[in-house]
Scaffold this active site. Structure first.
Site, short mmCIF file in Angstrom:
data_model
loop_
_atom_site.label_atom_id
_atom_site.label_comp_id
_atom_site.label_asym_id
_atom_site.label_seq_id
_atom_site.Cartn_x
_atom_site.Cartn_y
_atom_site.Cartn_z
N GLY A 142 -11.33 -6.15 17.34
CA GLY A 142 -10.55 -5.48 18.38
C GLY A 142 -10.55 -6.29 19.67
O GLY A 142 -11.58 -6.88 20.04
N LEU A 185 -9.72 -3.60 25.93
CA LEU A 185 -10.63 -3.78 27.05
C LEU A 185 -12.07 -3.94 26.59
O LEU A 185 -12.81 -4.79 27.08
CB LEU A 185 -10.51 -2.62 28.02
CG LEU A 185 -9.26 -2.64 28.91
CD1 LEU A 185 -9.26 -1.45 29.85
CD2 LEU A 185 -9.15 -3.93 29.71
N ALA A 186 -12.52 -3.10 25.64
CA ALA A 186 -13.90 -3.19 25.17
C ALA A 186 -14.11 -4.49 24.40
O ALA A 186 -15.06 -5.24 24.65
CB ALA A 186 -14.24 -1.98 24.30
N GLY A 187 -13.24 -4.78 23.44
CA GLY A 187 -13.41 -5.98 22.62
C GLY A 187 -13.18 -7.26 23.39
O GLY A 187 -13.93 -8.24 23.22
N SER A 243 1.39 9.31 33.57
CA SER A 243 0.04 9.22 34.11
C SER A 243 -0.42 10.50 34.81
O SER A 243 0.34 11.16 35.52
CB SER A 243 -0.04 8.06 35.12
OG SER A 243 -1.26 8.08 35.82
N ARG A 268 -8.10 17.60 32.14
CA ARG A 268 -6.98 17.59 31.20
C ARG A 268 -6.99 18.76 30.22
O ARG A 268 -5.95 19.32 29.90
CB ARG A 268 -6.97 16.26 30.44
CG ARG A 268 -6.66 15.09 31.32
CD ARG A 268 -6.81 13.76 30.62
NE ARG A 268 -6.42 12.69 31.51
CZ ARG A 268 -6.46 11.39 31.19
NH1 ARG A 268 -6.91 11.04 29.99
NH2 ARG A 268 -6.08 10.48 32.05
N GLU A 311 -13.62 3.46 22.96
CA GLU A 311 -13.19 4.73 22.37
C GLU A 311 -13.65 4.89 20.93
O GLU A 311 -13.72 6.01 20.41
CB GLU A 311 -11.66 4.84 22.44
CG GLU A 311 -11.12 6.20 22.05
CD GLU A 311 -9.60 6.30 22.13
OE1 GLU A 311 -9.06 7.38 21.82
OE2 GLU A 311 -8.94 5.30 22.50
#
Length: 639
Positions: free
Chosen positions: A42, A45-47, A286, A332, A427
């Site tokens: 992946g 952003l994380a990967g 958004s 949310r 996530e």
């Protein structure tokens, strides 16, 4: 047999846990890092941040991207901002307040230790991204700008207009490509992880499919990082990119990684409503728009007048009425449930009645159109292109849709799963958001995990155990590749007449109707029966044209839908077992007189982690008890 899970959260004062833990962790010295290979699956952003950071530290990194470029990762779609406890606005924010808001926002179903660490490192994320050139909005005096998001009464959200995810991803991508150029990262694009390879019980590699040629490839390493996002596309219609899927996480789950809290699905309140059966995904607007947009519906049921013809006295600004402290910026899950309630009561707007208004008329009158354009211009353009309606002249119409998944593979404090050597970031893990994610916290978690957490904790695995050299010639790789080949042949040989697309749509409707915003025992049990029946239909009526030795997107989708079919059963079973309401999990039998979520802390204050026992066999439930030593378990209120 059920077991109690060890989170490995360090002891001591909350504010000192992470600092103490980093000191206690084993280290890999710089000259030894080049001896280790880390596989990062992946490139969001994380990967991307993890691959860049680990390569900068000296590890050999192999990075696997399902798209043709890391720039196309779904992180690019994030719009509104990223939270950080910088307190630039001097309005009372702090690391502790961000920690508290996140714990409360998750309805007290997340670990204190993980959430406080997230709040701590949030400040460093902003510095890192500014240094990379991320063009955050700035105030007149030159400081970075902030705006408010749901679930907070301070302004802590940093943003780049409505393109925050894109700009952050370009920062991580630039850092990553620097290492690709220098040889620290070997990048494999158009590869999909098909399975995980374990040697002596430890994650040592993966088998991937080259999506251009269909060829199966083996890759060996000393640790595997899964950074593959969430499972929202189980519902077919969601705000996720169509390539987003559960396959990598699900295949790891079938190899022994526990899946935690799969029923915690976030329904985002601010999406463009469904317009017809032609749609294959939904578009997010958004949450930042709720800073200036006012949410309302007509007071009278069935009022079909144009918005401009409905006077203020005939409007119900229901969020402002019910939640005076937070108004339109409630979390949310609260905003979504209230939108559903007013639409169910007959007050919904639009041709379907399944929408509410998000109105900017007051903000434009107060601040001027130019100010609103500067804040949200690209979002307004996107809305107009999709709906052919000008939101400067008439209110947006919005309705809740599946967006983010708080559940994911279970990980301990080091982000390591129940399979040694398999780390899960962003996530794809369950760790920080509890039963509901506050807006602007996804980007924060993805970058925290990649830039700051896993670069420290991965050493606990690499230096903490003897890792014998393993190559792709090891029999374990051959066995996994053969299983993958047989699975592909099974999909191709069903020989039915229904597409994976068609079957996926039917599965998504079952999940939405029975395990969506409102859930109850009867509906969940019916949902389980329908999912099992549909899975039988899938394996008897699926049609996949072409072969496995070529570019075949029908085959790609069929494999992912097969995994959604299996995963959805665990998701619904988890929702059935959790007899309480909390965050995004709203059991209709468990609500207060005011229709708010009613938790059961005595019986369900735990993480539910499921162990795979086989298809058509019930999973085994394992529990991680949640302890709250720094915040008090209270009924969540935003009034």
């Amino acid at each position: 047999m059920s077991q109690t899970l060890d989170s490995k959260v360090p002891s001591g004062d909350l504010a000192d846990k992470w600092t103490k833990h980093k000191f206690d962790l084993k280290l890999v010295n710089p000259s030894n890092r080049r001896k280790f290979t880390v596989l990062v699956v992946g490139t969001g952003l994380a990967g991307g941040s993890a691959a860049a950071s680990l390569a900068e530290m000296g590890y050999n990194v192999k990075s696997f991207c399902i798209q043709d470029s890391p720039r196309r990762a779904h992180s690019i779609a994030a719009q509104g901002g990223i939270n950080s406890a910088k307190n630039y606005t001097n309005d009372g924010d702090s690391v502790y307040r961000l920690f508290y808001d996140t714990i409360k926002g998750g309805d007290y179903r997340s670990r204190e230790g993980n959430v406080h660490r997230l709040a701590e490192v949030s400040t460093g994320i902003i510095d890192q991204c500014v240094a990379q050139g991320v063009p955050f909005a700035r105030e007149y005096g030159g400081l970075l700008g902030n705006r408010s998001f749901g679930g907070a009464q301070v302004s802590r959200t940093f943003y780049a207009r409505g393109q925050t995810g894109q700009q952050l991803l370009l920062g991580a991508y630039s850092a990553m490509m620097r290492q690709v150029h220098s040889g620290g990262i070997e990048l494999f694009t158009r590869r999909e992880m098909i399975d995980l390879v374990k040697v002596d019980g430890v994650a040592r590699g993966i088998v991937v499919r080259n999506l251009l040629t269909g060829k199966l490839e083996r890759h060996a390493g000393d640790a595997v990082l899964l950074c593959t996002g969430g499972y929202g596309n189980t519902f077919f219609l969601s705000t996720n990119a169509k390539a987003s899927n559960v396959t990598a996480a699900w295949r790891a789950h079938k190899r022994g990684a526990f899946f935690a809290n799969p029923c915690y699905t976030q329904i985002h309140p601010t999406c463009i409503p469904v317009s017809g059966d032609h749609q294959s995904k939904l578009t997010l607007m958004s949450e930042s728009l709720r800073n200036d947009g006012r949410v309302w519906v007509p007071k009278e049921k069935g009022d079909k007048r144009k918005a401009a013809d409905i006077p203020d006295s005939d409007r119900d600004y229901y969020l402002e009425r019910k939640y005076p402290s937070f108004g339109n910026l409630v979390p949310r899950d609260v905003a979504s449930r209230n939108a559903k309630q007013v639409c169910d009561s007959g007050q919904g707007v639009g041709s379907t009645g399944q929408a509410v208004f998000l109105d900017f008329a007051d903000a434009i009158k107060r601040d001027g159109r130019s100010t609103i354009e500067a804040r949200y211009g690209n979002l307004f353009q996107m809305y107009e292109r999709i709906t052919a309606e000008d939101p400067y002249k008439m209110p947006m119409r919005i309705f809740p849709a599946v967006h983010y998944t708080m559940g994911g593979l279970w990980v301990d404090y080091n982000l390591e799963s129940t399979i040694p050597g398999l780390f899960v970031l962003g996530e794809a893990n369950f760790s920080d958001h509890g039963a509901n994610r506050l807006g602007a916290s996804a980007l924060m978690q993805g970058l925290a995990d990649g830039y700051f957490v896993v670069p420290a904790t991965i050493a606990s695995h690499l230096a903490g155990r003897a890792l014998d050299p393993v190559t792709t010639d090891h029999p374990a790789f051959g066995a996994v590749e053969e299983e993958a080949r047989l699975s592909t042949e099974r999909l191709l040989n069903v020989g039915g007449n229904r597409s994976a697309f068609d079957l996926h749509r039917e599965l998504g409707l079952i999940c939405w109707n029975h395990c969506g915003m409102g859930r109850n025992e009867k509906g969940l049990k019916e949902g389980l029966e329908k999912i099992r029946a549909l899975r039988d239909v899938f394996w008897n009526e699926l049609k996949v044209p072409g072969t496995g030795a070529e570019l075949n997107q029908s085959l790609e989708h069929a494999g992912r839908v097969a995994d959604f079919m299996e995963f959805s059963e665990v998701m619904v079973a988890d929702a059935l077992h959790r007899e309480e309401s909390c965050g995004g999990h709203f059991r209709e039998e468990h609500q207060s007189e005011e229709n708010e979520a009613k938790r059961n802390d005595e019986d369900f204050c735990y993480v539910a982690a499921w162990e795979f026992q086989g298809v058509n066999k019930p999973s085994t439930l394992h529990k991680e008890d949640l302890k709250f030593e720094n915040v008090k378990l209270t009924t969540r209120s935003y009034k």
